[in-house]
Design a protein around this motif. Structure first.
Motif, mmCIF file in Angstrom:
data_model
loop_
_atom_site.group_PDB
_atom_site.id
_atom_site.type_symbol
_atom_site.label_atom_id
_atom_site.label_comp_id
_atom_site.label_asym_id
_atom_site.label_seq_id
_atom_site.Cartn_x
_atom_site.Cartn_y
_atom_site.Cartn_z
ATOM 1 N N ASP A 49 0.818 -1.211 0.000
ATOM 2 C CA ASP A 49 0.000 0.000 0.000
ATOM 3 C C ASP A 49 0.851 1.260 0.000
ATOM 4 O O ASP A 49 0.450 2.285 -0.550
ATOM 5 N N SER A 50 2.012 1.190 0.598
ATOM 6 C CA SER A 50 2.888 2.363 0.663
ATOM 7 C C SER A 50 3.366 2.799 -0.725
ATOM 8 O O SER A 50 3.793 3.939 -0.910
ATOM 9 N N TYR A 51 3.284 1.912 -1.708
ATOM 10 C CA TYR A 51 3.713 2.219 -3.076
ATOM 11 C C TYR A 51 2.654 3.014 -3.845
ATOM 12 O O TYR A 51 2.968 3.733 -4.800
ATOM 13 N N LEU A 52 1.391 2.911 -3.433
ATOM 14 C CA LEU A 52 0.290 3.523 -4.161
ATOM 15 C C LEU A 52 0.454 5.031 -4.359
ATOM 16 O O LEU A 52 0.286 5.506 -5.489
ATOM 17 N N PRO A 53 0.773 5.826 -3.349
ATOM 18 C CA PRO A 53 0.903 7.273 -3.587
ATOM 19 C C PRO A 53 1.969 7.630 -4.630
ATOM 20 O O PRO A 53 1.753 8.500 -5.473
ATOM 21 N N LEU A 54 3.088 6.940 -4.592
ATOM 22 C CA LEU A 54 4.148 7.182 -5.567
ATOM 23 C C LEU A 54 3.670 6.841 -6.972
ATOM 24 O O LEU A 54 3.852 7.620 -7.923
ATOM 25 N N LEU A 55 3.045 5.701 -7.118
ATOM 26 C CA LEU A 55 2.526 5.279 -8.423
ATOM 27 C C LEU A 55 1.452 6.244 -8.908
ATOM 28 O O LEU A 55 1.423 6.627 -10.080
ATOM 29 N N TYR A 56 0.556 6.634 -8.020
ATOM 30 C CA TYR A 56 -0.546 7.530 -8.356
ATOM 31 C C TYR A 56 -0.033 8.861 -8.895
ATOM 32 O O TYR A 56 -0.500 9.348 -9.938
ATOM 33 N N GLU A 57 0.924 9.457 -8.214
ATOM 34 C CA GLU A 57 1.490 10.726 -8.687
ATOM 35 C C GLU A 57 2.071 10.569 -10.088
ATOM 36 O O GLU A 57 1.837 11.383 -10.981
ATOM 37 N N ASN A 58 2.797 9.491 -10.292
ATOM 38 C CA ASN A 58 3.406 9.232 -11.592
ATOM 39 C C ASN A 58 2.339 8.989 -12.662
ATOM 40 O O ASN A 58 2.434 9.501 -13.781
ATOM 41 N N GLU A 59 1.328 8.217 -12.339
ATOM 42 C CA GLU A 59 0.264 7.922 -13.301
ATOM 43 C C GLU A 59 -0.526 9.180 -13.663
ATOM 44 O O GLU A 59 -0.955 9.333 -14.813
ATOM 45 N N LEU A 60 -0.730 10.087 -12.698
ATOM 46 C CA LEU A 60 -1.428 11.334 -13.000
ATOM 47 C C LEU A 60 -0.652 12.167 -14.018
ATOM 48 O O LEU A 60 -1.217 12.638 -15.008
ATOM 49 N N THR A 61 0.630 12.346 -13.782
ATOM 50 C CA THR A 61 1.415 13.147 -14.725
ATOM 51 C C THR A 61 1.534 12.427 -16.067
ATOM 52 O O THR A 61 1.440 13.074 -17.119
ATOM 53 N N ASP A 62 1.686 11.119 -16.052
ATOM 54 C CA ASP A 62 1.758 10.357 -17.303
ATOM 55 C C ASP A 62 0.467 10.456 -18.101
ATOM 56 O O ASP A 62 0.492 10.517 -19.332
ATOM 57 N N TYR A 63 -0.663 10.481 -17.429
ATOM 58 C CA TYR A 63 -1.961 10.580 -18.096
ATOM 59 C C TYR A 63 -1.999 11.835 -18.970
ATOM 60 O O TYR A 63 -2.384 11.781 -20.141
ATOM 61 N N PHE A 64 -1.576 12.946 -18.402
ATOM 62 C CA PHE A 64 -1.626 14.199 -19.156
ATOM 63 C C PHE A 64 -0.511 14.290 -20.190
ATOM 64 O O PHE A 64 -0.689 14.911 -21.236
ATOM 65 N N MET A 65 0.622 13.659 -19.937
ATOM 66 C CA MET A 65 1.670 13.608 -20.959
ATOM 67 C C MET A 65 1.186 12.821 -22.168
ATOM 68 O O MET A 65 1.423 13.226 -23.313
ATOM 69 N N ARG A 66 0.504 11.698 -21.924
ATOM 70 C CA ARG A 66 -0.034 10.906 -23.036
ATOM 71 C C ARG A 66 -1.058 11.711 -23.825
ATOM 72 O O ARG A 66 -1.095 11.645 -25.055
ATOM 73 N N LEU A 67 -1.894 12.478 -23.119
ATOM 74 C CA LEU A 67 -2.859 13.335 -23.821
ATOM 75 C C LEU A 67 -2.136 14.324 -24.728
ATOM 76 O O LEU A 67 -2.538 14.533 -25.882
ATOM 77 N N ALA A 68 -1.098 14.956 -24.221
ATOM 78 C CA ALA A 68 -0.343 15.936 -25.006
ATOM 79 C C ALA A 68 0.332 15.278 -26.201
ATOM 80 O O ALA A 68 0.325 15.824 -27.316
ATOM 81 N N ILE A 69 0.916 14.113 -25.996
ATOM 82 C CA ILE A 69 1.580 13.387 -27.090
ATOM 83 C C ILE A 69 0.560 12.994 -28.153
ATOM 84 O O ILE A 69 0.800 13.168 -29.354
ATOM 85 N N ASN A 70 -0.573 12.477 -27.721
ATOM 86 C CA ASN A 70 -1.610 12.077 -28.674
ATOM 87 C C ASN A 70 -2.166 13.286 -29.428
ATOM 88 O O ASN A 70 -2.451 13.202 -30.623
ATOM 89 N N LEU A 71 -2.319 14.406 -28.742
ATOM 90 C CA LEU A 71 -2.793 15.623 -29.394
ATOM 91 C C LEU A 71 -1.799 16.071 -30.457
ATOM 92 O O LEU A 71 -2.186 16.415 -31.573
ATOM 93 N N ARG A 72 -0.517 16.057 -30.109
ATOM 94 C CA ARG A 72 0.507 16.453 -31.077
ATOM 95 C C ARG A 72 0.480 15.526 -32.294
ATOM 96 O O ARG A 72 0.546 15.972 -33.434
ATOM 97 N N GLY A 73 0.351 14.239 -32.057
ATOM 98 C CA GLY A 73 0.281 13.288 -33.171
ATOM 99 C C GLY A 73 -0.930 13.525 -34.051
ATOM 100 O O GLY A 73 -0.842 13.466 -35.283
ATOM 101 N N GLU A 74 -2.068 13.810 -33.430
ATOM 102 C CA GLU A 74 -3.286 14.076 -34.198
ATOM 103 C C GLU A 74 -3.150 15.371 -34.995
ATOM 104 O O GLU A 74 -3.590 15.451 -36.147
#
Length: 86
Positions: A49-74
């Motif tokens: 459970d102690s790993y969840l906050p670290l993963l969550y923070e990373n997944e949040l920033t990755d989510y928006f990076m993927r959106l930006a990358i996909n937008l640029r590709g489109e």
């Protein structure tokens, strides 16, 4: 254990840190979706459970990076289609 106040606090801190990194507030619906994804990822990989906050923070920033990358590709795709169509 999920629901542990200390883990919940760390999850909140992780969201604030991601928002600080991104420079904007994250919509609650997206944050909840990413949190559910992060919890599932922890379970599948047998992480504590102690790993969840670290993963969550990373997944949040990755989510928006993927959106930006996909937008640029489109945008590039549309530009190329436009160049071919002219």
């Amino acid at each position: 254990m999920r629901g542990d106040p200390s883990v919940e606090y760390e999850i909140l801190k992780a969201r604030v840190a991601a928002e600080d990194t991104l420079g904007f507030a994250i919509d609650d619906e997206i944050a909840d979706e990413v949190l559910a994804h992060s919890k599932r990822k922890c379970e599948l990989n047998h992480k504590p459970d102690s790993y969840l906050p670290l993963l969550y923070e990373n997944e949040l920033t990755d989510y928006f990076m993927r959106l930006a990358i996909n937008l640029r590709g489109e945008m590039n795709r549309v530009r190329c289609v436009h160049e071919v169509a002219v």
